[in-house]
Scaffold this motif. Sequence first.
Motif, PDB file in Angstrom:
ATOM      1  N   MET A  11       0.873  -1.194  -0.017  1.00  0.00           N
ATOM      2  CA  MET A  11      -0.164   0.114  -0.018  1.00  0.00           C
ATOM      3  C   MET A  11       1.069   1.237  -0.005  1.00  0.00           C
ATOM      4  O   MET A  11       1.772   1.254   0.786  1.00  0.00           O
ATOM      5  N   VAL A  12       0.631   2.232  -0.837  1.00  0.00           N
ATOM      6  CA  VAL A  12       1.434   3.433  -0.845  1.00  0.00           C
ATOM      7  C   VAL A  12       0.072   4.567  -0.520  1.00  0.00           C
ATOM      8  O   VAL A  12      -0.701   4.641  -1.331  1.00  0.00           O
ATOM      9  N   ILE A  13       0.554   4.987   0.338  1.00  0.00           N
ATOM     10  CA  ILE A  13      -0.413   6.274   0.961  1.00  0.00           C
ATOM     11  C   ILE A  13       0.099   7.691   0.889  1.00  0.00           C
ATOM     12  O   ILE A  13       1.370   7.853   1.581  1.00  0.00           O
ATOM     13  N   ASP A  14      -0.163   8.530  -0.140  1.00  0.00           N
ATOM     14  CA  ASP A  14       0.511  10.036  -0.449  1.00  0.00           C
ATOM     15  C   ASP A  14      -0.464  10.870  -1.168  1.00  0.00           C
ATOM     16  O   ASP A  14      -1.169  10.196  -1.959  1.00  0.00           O
ATOM     17  N   LYS A  17      -0.067  12.944  -6.210  1.00  0.00           N
ATOM     18  CA  LYS A  17      -0.284  11.830  -7.452  1.00  0.00           C
ATOM     19  C   LYS A  17       0.842  10.967  -8.054  1.00  0.00           C
ATOM     20  O   LYS A  17       1.069  10.131  -8.645  1.00  0.00           O
ATOM     21  N   ARG A  20       2.369   8.629  -5.872  1.00  0.00           N
ATOM     22  CA  ARG A  20       1.724   7.242  -5.948  1.00  0.00           C
ATOM     23  C   ARG A  20       2.153   6.686  -7.144  1.00  0.00           C
ATOM     24  O   ARG A  20       2.056   5.544  -7.144  1.00  0.00           O
ATOM     25  N   ARG A  21       2.045   7.567  -8.296  1.00  0.00           N
ATOM     26  CA  ARG A  21       1.970   6.706  -9.646  1.00  0.00           C
ATOM     27  C   ARG A  21       3.360   6.298  -9.648  1.00  0.00           C
ATOM     28  O   ARG A  21       3.793   5.112 -10.398  1.00  0.00           O
ATOM     29  N   GLU A  24       4.029   3.046  -7.656  1.00  0.00           N
ATOM     30  CA  GLU A  24       2.971   1.989  -8.104  1.00  0.00           C
ATOM     31  C   GLU A  24       3.689   1.295  -9.522  1.00  0.00           C
ATOM     32  O   GLU A  24       3.619  -0.066  -9.662  1.00  0.00           O
ATOM     33  N   VAL A  34      -0.374  -3.475  -6.096  1.00  0.00           N
ATOM     34  CA  VAL A  34      -0.284  -2.176  -5.268  1.00  0.00           C
ATOM     35  C   VAL A  34      -1.868  -1.397  -5.015  1.00  0.00           C
ATOM     36  O   VAL A  34      -2.501  -1.452  -6.126  1.00  0.00           O
ATOM     37  N   THR A  36      -3.389   2.016  -3.838  1.00  0.00           N
ATOM     38  CA  THR A  36      -2.828   3.308  -3.397  1.00  0.00           C
ATOM     39  C   THR A  36      -4.141   3.910  -2.545  1.00  0.00           C
ATOM     40  O   THR A  36      -5.299   3.792  -2.727  1.00  0.00           O
TER      41      THR A  36
END
Length: 135
Positions: A11-14, A17, A20-21, A24, A34, A36
């Motif tokens: 999981m990527v929490i930011d 964008k 995150r991209r 990912e 992934v 997000t």
Amino acid sequence: MEKHSSALKVMVIDDSKTIRRTAETLLKNVGCEVITAIDGFDALAKIVDHHPHIIFVDIMMPRLDGYQTCALIKSNRAFKSIPVIMLSSKDGLFDKAKGRIVGSDQFLTKPFSRDELLSAIKAHVPAFTITQSAQ
């Protein structure tokens, strides 16, 4: 392909964008699944649904920041064993110390490299092998 079911869930929490991209793309290229999230509230709902193996969380986010998000994850019996890696554009000692206090497992400074992401995963989720693909 049965391999997909055993893919490492990251999981990527930011709120960015771009971050995150980027994360990912890097992670999908090595066979990770992934998930997000744009902030802590978004993430908490998704953690329940997806049960990620490792979480990367930005510190500076609106509504629920990275410290609060990490503290909530670590205080939940079902999720406290999930490694949480803090992401920050500041490389301050205070930020790192505060991250440790709320239970984070590691601290990465943005912008992070592909190798930094992968070595954090290898350090905290050693049971999963990352498939090194050509860049």
